[in-house]
Design a protein around this motif. Structure first.
Motif, PDB file in Angstrom:
ATOM      1  N   LYS A 269     -96.757  -7.358   0.507  1.00  0.00           N
ATOM      2  CA  LYS A 269     -97.771  -8.492   0.264  1.00  0.00           C
ATOM      3  C   LYS A 269     -98.193  -8.936   1.451  1.00  0.00           C
ATOM      4  O   LYS A 269     -99.306  -9.019   1.723  1.00  0.00           O
ATOM      5  N   GLY A 270     -97.287  -8.973   2.512  1.00  0.00           N
ATOM      6  CA  GLY A 270     -97.663  -9.483   3.772  1.00  0.00           C
ATOM      7  C   GLY A 270     -98.260  -8.325   4.667  1.00  0.00           C
ATOM      8  O   GLY A 270     -99.497  -8.679   5.303  1.00  0.00           O
ATOM      9  N   ILE A 271     -98.115  -7.219   4.552  1.00  0.00           N
ATOM     10  CA  ILE A 271     -98.770  -6.101   5.066  1.00  0.00           C
ATOM     11  C   ILE A 271    -100.124  -5.959   4.469  1.00  0.00           C
ATOM     12  O   ILE A 271    -101.172  -5.886   5.550  1.00  0.00           O
ATOM     13  N   ARG A 272    -100.280  -6.048   3.256  1.00  0.00           N
ATOM     14  CA  ARG A 272    -101.486  -5.878   2.539  1.00  0.00           C
ATOM     15  C   ARG A 272    -102.440  -7.009   3.151  1.00  0.00           C
ATOM     16  O   ARG A 272    -103.690  -6.920   3.249  1.00  0.00           O
ATOM     17  N   PHE A 273    -101.980  -8.280   3.228  1.00  0.00           N
ATOM     18  CA  PHE A 273    -102.649  -9.348   3.751  1.00  0.00           C
ATOM     19  C   PHE A 273    -103.197  -8.981   5.119  1.00  0.00           C
ATOM     20  O   PHE A 273    -104.377  -9.401   5.451  1.00  0.00           O
ATOM     21  N   VAL A 274    -102.316  -8.674   5.977  1.00  0.00           N
ATOM     22  CA  VAL A 274    -102.790  -8.380   7.316  1.00  0.00           C
ATOM     23  C   VAL A 274    -103.810  -7.362   7.425  1.00  0.00           C
ATOM     24  O   VAL A 274    -104.896  -7.522   8.154  1.00  0.00           O
ATOM     25  N   ASN A 278    -107.660  -7.175   8.842  1.00  0.00           N
ATOM     26  CA  ASN A 278    -108.294  -6.175   9.824  1.00  0.00           C
ATOM     27  C   ASN A 278    -109.426  -5.547   9.591  1.00  0.00           C
ATOM     28  O   ASN A 278    -110.331  -5.204  10.112  1.00  0.00           O
ATOM     29  N   VAL A 279    -109.404  -5.244   8.109  1.00  0.00           N
ATOM     30  CA  VAL A 279    -110.673  -4.508   7.685  1.00  0.00           C
ATOM     31  C   VAL A 279    -111.842  -5.344   7.615  1.00  0.00           C
ATOM     32  O   VAL A 279    -112.786  -5.032   8.081  1.00  0.00           O
ATOM     33  N   TRP A 280    -111.795  -6.576   7.079  1.00  0.00           N
ATOM     34  CA  TRP A 280    -112.958  -7.389   7.241  1.00  0.00           C
ATOM     35  C   TRP A 280    -113.470  -7.741   8.346  1.00  0.00           C
ATOM     36  O   TRP A 280    -114.605  -7.775   8.411  1.00  0.00           O
ATOM     37  N   ILE A 428    -104.832  -7.979  16.094  1.00  0.00           N
ATOM     38  CA  ILE A 428    -104.168  -7.732  14.803  1.00  0.00           C
ATOM     39  C   ILE A 428    -103.945  -6.352  14.183  1.00  0.00           C
ATOM     40  O   ILE A 428    -103.386  -6.136  13.370  1.00  0.00           O
ATOM     41  N   SER A 429    -104.819  -5.337  14.789  1.00  0.00           N
ATOM     42  CA  SER A 429    -104.745  -4.032  14.571  1.00  0.00           C
ATOM     43  C   SER A 429    -103.391  -3.509  14.870  1.00  0.00           C
ATOM     44  O   SER A 429    -102.688  -2.823  14.183  1.00  0.00           O
ATOM     45  N   VAL A 430    -102.898  -3.664  16.146  1.00  0.00           N
ATOM     46  CA  VAL A 430    -101.353  -3.532  16.551  1.00  0.00           C
ATOM     47  C   VAL A 430    -100.370  -3.941  15.808  1.00  0.00           C
ATOM     48  O   VAL A 430     -99.298  -3.424  15.234  1.00  0.00           O
ATOM     49  N   ALA A 431    -100.590  -5.282  15.365  1.00  0.00           N
ATOM     50  CA  ALA A 431     -99.790  -6.074  14.310  1.00  0.00           C
ATOM     51  C   ALA A 431     -99.850  -5.238  12.910  1.00  0.00           C
ATOM     52  O   ALA A 431     -98.602  -4.942  12.529  1.00  0.00           O
ATOM     53  N   THR A 432    -100.889  -4.735  12.602  1.00  0.00           N
ATOM     54  CA  THR A 432    -100.998  -4.120  11.294  1.00  0.00           C
ATOM     55  C   THR A 432    -100.185  -2.843  11.258  1.00  0.00           C
ATOM     56  O   THR A 432     -99.426  -2.340  10.316  1.00  0.00           O
ATOM     57  N   ASN A 433    -100.449  -2.001  12.625  1.00  0.00           N
ATOM     58  CA  ASN A 433     -99.732  -0.900  12.715  1.00  0.00           C
ATOM     59  C   ASN A 433     -98.228  -1.154  12.686  1.00  0.00           C
ATOM     60  O   ASN A 433     -97.362  -0.386  12.054  1.00  0.00           O
ATOM     61  N   GLY A 434     -97.726  -1.997  13.525  1.00  0.00           N
ATOM     62  CA  GLY A 434     -96.401  -2.543  13.793  1.00  0.00           C
ATOM     63  C   GLY A 434     -95.643  -2.847  12.391  1.00  0.00           C
ATOM     64  O   GLY A 434     -94.194  -2.382  12.127  1.00  0.00           O
TER      65      GLY A 434
END
Length: 516
Positions: A269-274, A278-280, A428-434
């Motif tokens: 759920k946290g990964i989806r939220f971040v 990122n996408v928006w 936030i992109s790096v956070a999403t990947n991480g």
């Protein structure tokens, strides 16, 4: 009572440690390697870099052509399966329904790859090819409109159909069938089960398969984290005059580590939220750049560059005439994506239960690549369009990869605001990947799809700390680790090879079972 085949597979332990929820030999090997690399880099970075460069050259020389063919075949086989009745096969159970919306699912998948380098390279790569056209377009004059289209077309090859297809299309079919239908672990070693049987699940072969996959994805994730610190520090110095030093870089990395560790601990759920944030944000920035940037070049350049990309698709994919250029562009990317492939496929398998083969392949092999190409056209095309209008405007503050994105954003209306938003996007992109990769590493190491929180936190924090350690010795330490993923791609490319026929065979058998 006699156990079924599936029950036997599940009940047979991989090791005593596996019964406690974690494969300790695998943990020690992968974690120990990372620690040894960091210590060696701190002691003598020149020797480490020299060794990595030697192994890198050997890997690209003897495996480069194999990787090019493997990537192409993976894409073609995935399309073949998608276009047959096998595409209607539902993975994870015939009655299983997806637990997330299609938009959320696609957003999470896209952020698994594009977030790792898309925000950074979307400006840098097209502009670098614009200034120095790729060898296949050697007759094109630099800094011209034709050079712009050639630059975008080359970027499409590196970040398009082949890159996405290898990350989960065929591998996800194999993993989802063997995990959800047969009860095998959700780990890279499972990819070898159709070929080696129980030998793939127990013993050194399985451990080696898991360890090389984990080391590859950890190296590929630490790299962007380290470069994020260098990029944001450089931008803050250029815009606000904040010192571009180790303190600023370390604070940036610590902040992004806290963010993606928190997201990872929350779970999917946290990964989806971040990922949604990122996408928006990417969509908003894309709309702004198309509307207020060099609109004509962006909208006109996409179909022209895409057509050029399709026209030269096979020659660019199998290009071999300039080994030096090839090693540091196409083959480097192929090694990077192949190294990532098993772990990203685990991630895709985890979040795609209930989806059909056609949904997975269309998303990974067609939709995501086209979206990525358009994103590169928007960001890189903006830079190229601005350079065509006013030569030198983008490169005025530097022509290095870390400076080009800032050069593009600073040249736009509301340059300060857009620069800040792009820096946040990089963050936030790096956070999403991480968070996605830390979760996946923990999942592979524990052998199930619900890894313990302490294990997720260990890898999330560990990758951030490793990036801080490496930047203390400069960009060379991060670069050496980035290059190492190409070396790990040698065994990983052998691991994913059987999926070329296993995925097709599994899809056909499941189509019969599901009466399709």
């Amino acid at each position: 009572m006699k156990l079924s085949t599936t029950q036997q597979v599940v009940s047979e332990p991989l090791s005593c440690a596996a019964l406690k929820g974690i494969d300790w030999p695998l943990f020690i090997i992968s974690g120990g390697f990372l620690l040894a690399f960091l210590v060696a880099a701190l002691v003598d970075i020149d020797s480490v870099s020299g060794l990595v460069n030697t192994l890198f050259a050997w890997s690209t020389k003897f495996f480069g052509l194999y990787w090019q063919v493997l990537m192409l075949l993976t894409f073609l086989v995935s399309l073949g399966i998608c276009c047959t009745k096998c595409g209607r096969v539902r993975l994870g159970g015939v009655d299983q329904k997806p637990d997330t919306s299609t938009f959320n699912w696609i957003a999470v998948i896209m952020c698994a790859l594009l977030a790792g380098g898309g925000a950074f390279w979307a400006a840098a790569e097209p502009l670098m090819h614009f200034a120095s056209p790729p060898p296949l377009f050697a007759g094109v004059q630099p800094h011209t409109e034709a050079a712009g289209y050639a630059a975008l077309a080359q970027s499409y090859v590196h970040w398009g159909f082949l890159a996405w297809a290898v990350l989960g299309s065929l591998l996800a079919i194999v993993l989802m069938h063997l995990h959800y239908d047969k009860g095998l672990p959700l780990a890279p070693r499972t990819l070898l089960y159709p070929l080696l049987g129980q030998r793939a699940l127990k013993g050194p072969i399985g451990t080696l398969a898991d360890a090389t996959s984990i080391i590859a994805v950890v190296a590929g994730t630490i790299g962007p984290i380290g470069f994020l610190g260098l990029q944001i520090s450089n931008a803050l110095h250029a815009v606000l005059g904040i010192p571009n030093d180790i303190t600023t870089q370390a604070i940036t990395i610590i902040l992004v580590t806290v963010m993606y560790t928190t997201s990872c601990l929350v779970g999917l759920k946290g990964i989806r939220f971040v990922s949604e944030i990122n996408v928006w944000l990417m969509i908003g920035l894309a709309v702004f750049m198309v509307a207020l940037g060099p609109t004509a070049f962006i909208l006109g350049g996409f179909p022209k560059a895409f057509g050029l990309h399709l026209e030269h698709f096979i020659p660019m994919t199998l290009f071999r005439a300039d080994p030096k250029w090839l090693d540091w562009w196409t083959v480097f990317y192929w090694g990077w994506f192949i190294g990532y492939a098993p772990m990203v496929a685990l991630y895709v398998a985890k979040i795609s239960r209930g989806r059909t083969i056609r949904e997975i392949i269309l998303t990974l092999s067609i939709i995501a690549p086209i979206v990525t190409m358009f994103w590169f056209t928007v960001v890189g095309g903006t830079g190229i369009g601005l350079e065509l209008q006013t030569p030198g405007i983008v490169t005025a503050n530097g022509a290095g990869p870390e400076a080009l994105l800032l050069g593009v954003t600073q040249s736009l209306p509301l340059g300060g605001v857009i620069s800040a938003l792009f820096l946040f996007l990089s963050f936030i992109s790096v956070a999403t990947n991480g968070d996605a990769m830390a979760f996946t590493v923990a999942m592979a190491m524990s052998g199930n799809d619900k890894p313990k929180k302490w294990l997720r936190a260990f890898w999330a924090i560990g990758m951030g700390l490793a990036a801080v350690v490496l930047i203390t010795i400069g960009a060379g330490g991060v670069t050496a680790l980035q290059s190492f993923i190409v070396i790990t791609a040698v065994p990983v490319s052998l691991l994913i090879l059987p999926s070329l026929w296993d995925a097709l065979r599994i899809a056909r058998r499941m189509a019969v079972e599901q009466q399709i």
